[in-house]
Design an enzyme around this catalytic site. Structure first.
Site, mmCIF file in Angstrom:
data_model
loop_
_atom_site.group_PDB
_atom_site.id
_atom_site.type_symbol
_atom_site.label_atom_id
_atom_site.label_comp_id
_atom_site.label_asym_id
_atom_site.label_seq_id
_atom_site.Cartn_x
_atom_site.Cartn_y
_atom_site.Cartn_z
ATOM 1 N N LYS A 272 36.677 -1.482 -15.284
ATOM 2 C CA LYS A 272 37.782 -2.289 -14.762
ATOM 3 C C LYS A 272 38.201 -3.273 -15.850
ATOM 4 O O LYS A 272 37.366 -3.993 -16.385
ATOM 5 C CB LYS A 272 37.353 -3.024 -13.495
ATOM 6 C CG LYS A 272 37.225 -2.103 -12.299
ATOM 7 C CD LYS A 272 37.000 -2.860 -11.011
ATOM 8 C CE LYS A 272 36.809 -1.908 -9.834
ATOM 9 N NZ LYS A 272 38.038 -1.180 -9.454
ATOM 10 N N ARG A 347 34.304 7.169 -3.055
ATOM 11 C CA ARG A 347 34.463 8.462 -2.375
ATOM 12 C C ARG A 347 33.337 9.422 -2.744
ATOM 13 O O ARG A 347 32.996 10.304 -1.954
ATOM 14 C CB ARG A 347 35.855 9.032 -2.681
ATOM 15 C CG ARG A 347 36.113 9.258 -4.128
ATOM 16 C CD ARG A 347 37.595 9.466 -4.443
ATOM 17 N NE ARG A 347 38.353 8.213 -4.489
ATOM 18 C CZ ARG A 347 39.657 8.132 -4.731
ATOM 19 N NH1 ARG A 347 40.363 9.223 -4.940
ATOM 20 N NH2 ARG A 347 40.276 6.966 -4.756
HETATM 21 N N1 BES Z 1 36.373 -0.661 -5.061
HETATM 22 C C1 BES Z 1 37.598 -0.184 -5.548
HETATM 23 C C2 BES Z 1 38.780 -0.439 -4.610
HETATM 24 C C3 BES Z 1 39.124 -1.879 -4.372
HETATM 25 C C4 BES Z 1 40.131 -2.481 -5.085
HETATM 26 C C5 BES Z 1 38.479 -2.609 -3.383
HETATM 27 C C6 BES Z 1 40.460 -3.806 -4.842
HETATM 28 C C7 BES Z 1 38.810 -3.925 -3.130
HETATM 29 C C8 BES Z 1 39.802 -4.517 -3.858
HETATM 30 C C9 BES Z 1 37.506 1.321 -5.786
HETATM 31 O O1 BES Z 1 36.261 1.804 -6.135
HETATM 32 C C10 BES Z 1 38.401 1.611 -6.937
HETATM 33 O O2 BES Z 1 38.111 1.162 -7.992
HETATM 34 N N2 BES Z 1 39.450 2.379 -6.677
HETATM 35 C C11 BES Z 1 40.399 2.714 -7.675
HETATM 36 C C12 BES Z 1 40.756 4.161 -7.476
HETATM 37 C C13 BES Z 1 41.560 4.729 -8.614
HETATM 38 C C14 BES Z 1 40.693 4.862 -9.833
HETATM 39 C C15 BES Z 1 42.102 6.069 -8.198
HETATM 40 C C16 BES Z 1 41.605 1.819 -7.483
HETATM 41 O O3 BES Z 1 41.962 1.508 -6.346
HETATM 42 O O4 BES Z 1 42.170 1.389 -8.480
HETATM 43 MG MG MG Z 2 35.931 1.736 -8.226
#
Ligand code: BES
Ligand code: MG
Ligand code: ZN
Length: 490
Positions: A272, A347
């Protein structure tokens, strides 16, 4: 704080503060209120006039009563339109009242609000939740508490009768919400997969639930390649937690609740970036936290439903052992996944958790997960996405949520979008295009359910709030423990 239901008439109650709810366009006081106003030397009418109080929802006013009165303060809250009265109006009204009572250093409080649906128990439960939840203050990580100890000692809910059992149940549900809040709020160096499992163990011991914790080797034997792929980079062992509540009599129904339990999500090698909120990713076990909160409450409320609680707990980290973007994993149902983005880790953990849940031969599976930022883009911070393969189940969740005052919006399982997850090398990729990201995430999960009615709740937005909102203070909300409990009990 002692909450009591009572039939003490409004005019006879004496104490520090009396809180009244008024509807919009109904601030002309008559009947019992008129008598009260006369008794209090017209303080009530004066307050309404001076504060230009119109009974709009979200508004409130306070004043001191002069002289040697049996009531020292009057608190007014607006309830909005009378024909729109819902249990959540009362929950929010009670929350506004208790915040004012705390600020005003009230020791003894009475609350007089209208009954919703002529139902004293529903009314009392909503008010009790509204009283308890805003008062929760989390000082665990401060060397000294910031706020002074609360003065409030007793709250009498007028016009509802005794209601001891109802209040006790509301307290149990609120303890579950608070457990979830505290798990979510705790940083990732405090709530780890190991301590998360210890919390589950403690709930099982304290409240008599069955518990099985699968260690890494056990998960390997079950072929949980997707979950273990995510867990690989962490220095901490993964914990696959399975709690079971069994009623004394033959269960009417069997259900499973599956919560995403990433105690930290760095994104993995698709790390991230700064500005992506990496420092908030301690909340990524919000689904699991609510699952444990619901387990704690359900164990005490003892419904005649068998409930399985499943949390695949780990963290998504980087190291020499980390998943490489492009790796192919095999989940426990034999399906293969090309991991084109290591940040879509939730997922992967849920895939094996859902396969496990379906093997328990339950009648319905509900998963809840802080799954996608895309769901927050779609529905904002206060509303959870809801996807379901079964209209009855979706309807049950919506009804449970309405009673809880928690918001969900049903989203489509648009099969055509699964094309976005087609992989040249494996059965599927774990992420598709940016557009419709919360829907492809739901479609991905659906690959791990065969036939059991299933609902998926993307709670990424509502598990956390930056500002005080309704019954929640800023921070972790404990969403959607109350919906889950209502659903199981309904
Ligand atoms: N844990 C995150 C989603 C999330 C984002 C939760 C903000 C709470 C607040 C999840 O694991 C994630 O990183 N999802 C990605 C998916 C993408 C790589 C397709 C996202 O939402 O950016
Ligand atoms: Mg994630
Ligand atoms: Zn995540």
């Amino acid at each position: 704080m002692d909450i009591r239901g009572t039939d003490t008439p409004l005019l006879d109650w004496s104490g520090d503060a009396l809180a009244l709810g008024l509807f919009e366009n109904a601030t002309e006081i008559t009947g019992e209120l008129k008598q009260l106003d006369e008794k209090l030397g017209r303080t009530l009418q004066e307050l309404i006039t001076e504060a230009e109080f119109e009974g709009k929802s979200g508004t409130s006013a306070v004043t001191r009563v002069g002289g040697q009165s049996s009531v020292r303060k009057i608190i007014l809250v607006g309830l909005g339109k009378a024909d729109e009265l819902k249990s959540n109006t009362l929950r929010l009204g009670a929350a506004a009242i208790v915040r004012l009572a705390k600020k005003e250093k009230v020791k003894t409080l009475a609350i007089s609000l209208p009954l919703v649906n002529d139902d004293a128990a529903t009314t009392t439960a909503a008010i009790a939740e509204g009283l308890i939840l805003p008062l929760h203050q989390d000082n665990r990580f401060k060397s000294e508490p910031e706020d002074k100890p609360m003065k409030l000692e007793t709250v009498d809910i007028l016009g509802v009768g005794e209601q001891g059992e109802t209040i006790k149940r509301a307290q149990i549900v609120c303890s579950g919400v608070i457990l979830a809040r505290e798990l979510v709020a705790a940083p990732a160096n405090s709530v780890t997969p190991v301590t998360f499992a210890e919390t589950a163990q403690k709930i099982a011991t304290d409240y008599g639930l069955g518990i099985e914790i699968l260690e890494q080797e056990d998960c390997e034997k079950l072929g949980m390649g997707a979950f273990l792929g995510v867990a690989k980079a962490s220095d901490l062992p993964p914990k696959f937690i399975h709690l079971t509540y069994k009623p004394a009599a033959t269960p009417k129904r069997k259900v499973a609740i599956v919560g995403k339990s990433l105690t930290f999500d760095s994104g993995g090698l698709n790390l991230k970036v700064s500005g992506s909120g990496i420092e908030t990713m301690k909340m990524d076990m919000g689904g699991g936290a609510a699952t444990l909160g619901a387990a704690q409450a359900i164990a005490q409320l003892k419904p005649d439903v068998e409930v399985h609680f499943v949390c695949a707990a780990t963290e998504n980290m980087i190291s020499g052992r980390a998943l490489h973007p492009g790796d192919v994993l095999t989940a426990s149902n034999g399906k293969t996944i090309e991991v084109n983005n290591t940040d879509a880790e939730g997922r992967l953990t849920l895939a094996d958790a859902l396969v496990f849940a379906e093997k328990l031969e339950v009648d319905a599976i509900v998963d809840l997960a802080t799954l996608t930022g895309a769901c927050i883009v779609a529905l904002g911070d206060n509303i959870s996405g809801l996807w379901s393969t079964d209209d009855n189940l979706a309807g049950e969740i919506k009804a449970a949520a309405e009673a809880a005052g928690e918001k969900f919006w049903e989203m489509p399982l648009e099969e055509k979008y699964f094309e976005g997850l087609k992989s040249p090398i494996a059965d599927m990729k774990n992420t598709g295009p940016r557009a419709g990201g919360s829907i492809t995430a739901a479609l991905f999960l659906k690959q791990f359910i065969k036939e059991t009615p299933w609902a998926h709740l993307d709670v990424a937005g509502p598990v956390w709030g930056d500002k005080e909102n309704g019954v929640n203070n800023a921070g972790a909300t404990g969403f959607p423990v109350r919906t889950l409990v209502n659903w199981v009990l309904s």
